[in-house]
Design a protein around this motif. Structure first.
Motif, PDB file in Angstrom:
ATOM      1  N   LEU A  22      26.687  34.379  43.311  1.00 11.68           N
ATOM      2  CA  LEU A  22      27.773  33.077  43.019  1.00 11.68           C
ATOM      3  C   LEU A  22      28.483  32.821  44.234  1.00 11.68           C
ATOM      4  N   VAL A  42      28.918  25.841  40.639  1.00 10.75           N
ATOM      5  CA  VAL A  42      29.982  27.013  40.293  1.00 10.75           C
ATOM      6  C   VAL A  42      31.179  26.241  41.117  1.00 10.75           C
ATOM      7  N   ILE A  50      41.454  27.723  30.303  1.00  9.29           N
ATOM      8  CA  ILE A  50      40.922  28.065  31.521  1.00  9.29           C
ATOM      9  C   ILE A  50      42.144  28.857  32.524  1.00  9.29           C
ATOM     10  N   SER A 110      39.997  31.313  37.772  1.00 10.15           N
ATOM     11  CA  SER A 110      38.703  31.237  37.089  1.00 10.15           C
ATOM     12  C   SER A 110      37.399  30.697  37.744  1.00 10.15           C
ATOM     13  N   VAL A 111      36.364  31.067  37.330  1.00  8.00           N
ATOM     14  CA  VAL A 111      35.154  30.298  37.803  1.00  8.00           C
ATOM     15  C   VAL A 111      34.342  29.546  36.746  1.00  8.00           C
ATOM     16  N   VAL A 112      34.250  28.184  36.821  1.00  6.82           N
ATOM     17  CA  VAL A 112      33.534  27.492  35.977  1.00  6.82           C
ATOM     18  C   VAL A 112      32.251  27.116  36.474  1.00  6.82           C
ATOM     19  N   LEU A 118      30.770  27.128  30.851  1.00  7.14           N
ATOM     20  CA  LEU A 118      31.173  28.446  30.993  1.00  7.14           C
ATOM     21  C   LEU A 118      32.435  28.530  31.920  1.00  7.14           C
ATOM     22  N   SER A 119      33.421  29.394  31.494  1.00  6.51           N
ATOM     23  CA  SER A 119      34.263  30.013  32.538  1.00  6.51           C
ATOM     24  C   SER A 119      34.742  31.424  32.320  1.00  6.51           C
ATOM     25  N   ILE A 120      34.733  31.848  33.810  1.00  5.11           N
ATOM     26  CA  ILE A 120      34.824  33.359  33.866  1.00  5.11           C
ATOM     27  C   ILE A 120      36.128  33.681  34.513  1.00  5.11           C
ATOM     28  N   PRO A 121      37.257  34.119  33.750  1.00  8.00           N
ATOM     29  CA  PRO A 121      38.509  34.467  34.199  1.00  8.00           C
ATOM     30  C   PRO A 121      38.505  35.402  35.610  1.00  8.00           C
ATOM     31  N   TYR A 122      39.366  34.770  36.570  1.00  7.33           N
ATOM     32  CA  TYR A 122      39.569  35.734  37.655  1.00  7.33           C
ATOM     33  C   TYR A 122      38.781  36.067  38.545  1.00  7.33           C
ATOM     34  N   LEU A 123      37.439  35.683  38.215  1.00  8.76           N
ATOM     35  CA  LEU A 123      36.339  35.873  39.156  1.00  8.76           C
ATOM     36  C   LEU A 123      36.416  34.988  40.421  1.00  8.76           C
TER      37      LEU A 123
END
Length: 210
Positions: free
Chosen positions: A18, A32, A44, A48-50, A118-123
Motif C-alpha cells: 500500500l 491509492v 469518507i 481514509s485510504v481511497v 473503495l475507501s478504507i477508514p483511518y489506514l
C-alpha cells in the motif's frame, strides 16, 4: 502461534504494498490516495485510504479524485453533483458531502485521477506515518528484519538437523573393540618342561629311591 506469525507477516507485506501504491500506479491503472480532510464525511472519513481508477464514463453522484498530487499540492476527493457539456468538452461540478456549497470551479475530465472504488477508514494515518523515515523504519523496516531473521534461524536449524542425520557421530575405537583381555596369573603358567615357573624345584623319582 503460527496463525499470529502469518497474520503479522501478511500485515507487513500489505502495508509495504500500500505504501508503494501511494507513490506509483498499481498495475491495472489503480491508484491509492490518502484523504486528508473531512469534506466527505461521513461517507469518507479523514485519514481514509481511497482506491481510484480512471473510467470513460463519469456520472452524477460518482465520487472522484481530481487535481495534482505533488509535494505542495494534494488531490481532492469530492462527489459529482452536476455535469455540463460545452463544445464537446464535459466539465463536472463537485462538492464535498460535508460542505455547504459546491467547489468554486468546474473540473475538466483531464484533471480527474479516477473514480473512487473503495475507501478504507483511518489506514491513511498509518501510511502517512510510514512515509516518514522514522515511521518507515518502525512500521516496515523493523518488522521485515524480524521476519527475515526468524526465517534464517529456521533454515539454519533445518540444515543443521539434516547434517546430523546424514553424518552421525562415529563411535571411538575403544568402544568398537570391546574390553581388552585380562592376562592370566603368572603362577598358573607352565613351561615347556611341564613345570610351573613359580614353583620350586621338583624332586625326581630317582633321587627319592636313593
Amino acid at each position: 502461534m503460527k496463525i499470529g506469525y502469518y497474520a503479522f507477516f501478511t500485515a507487513v507485506i500489505g502495508l509495504g504494498i500500500l505504501l508503494l501504491a501511494t507513490l506509483v500506479p498499481v498495475p491495472g491503472n489503480y491508484e491509492v490516495k490518502i484523504v486528508q480532510s473531512g469534506s466527505m464525511e461521513p461517507a469518507i472519513q479523514t485519514g481514509s485510504v481511497v482506491i481510484v481508477r480512471p473510467t470513460d464514463d463519469y456520472a452524477v453522484d460518482d465520487v472522484i479524485t481530481y487535481g495534482p498530487d505533488t509535494a505542495d499540492q494534494v488531490p481532492t476527493t469530492h462527489r459529482i453533483i452536476d455535469m455540463q457539456t460545452d463544445g464537446g468538452e464535459t466539465t463536472y461540478t463537485t462538492k464535498g458531502d460535508a460542505n455547504d456549497s459546491p467547489d468554486p470551479r468546474a473540473v475538466t475530465e483531464r484533471e480527474i485521477v479516477g473514480k473512487v472504488l473503495l475507501s478504507i477508514p483511518y489506514l491513511g494515518f498509518v501510511l502517512d506515518f510510514a512515509r516518514q523515515p522514522m515511521g518507515f523504519a518502525l512500521l516496515v523496516g523493523l518488522p521485515a528484519a524480524i521476519v527475515i531473521i526468524d526465517e534464517l534461524v529456521v533454515i539454519y536449524q533445518e540444515v543443521k538437523g539434516k547434517r546430523r542425520e546424514e553424518d552421525p557421530t562415529p563411535t571411538s575405537p575403544d568402544e568398537e573393540s570391546g574390553p581388552a583381555p585380562t592376562s592370566s596369573d603368572d603362577s598358573g603358567t607352565v613351561d615347556k618342561d611341564g613345570t610351573g615357573e613359580g614353583a620350586g624345584p621338583v624332586e625326581s623319582e630317582k633321587n627319592k629311591e636313593k
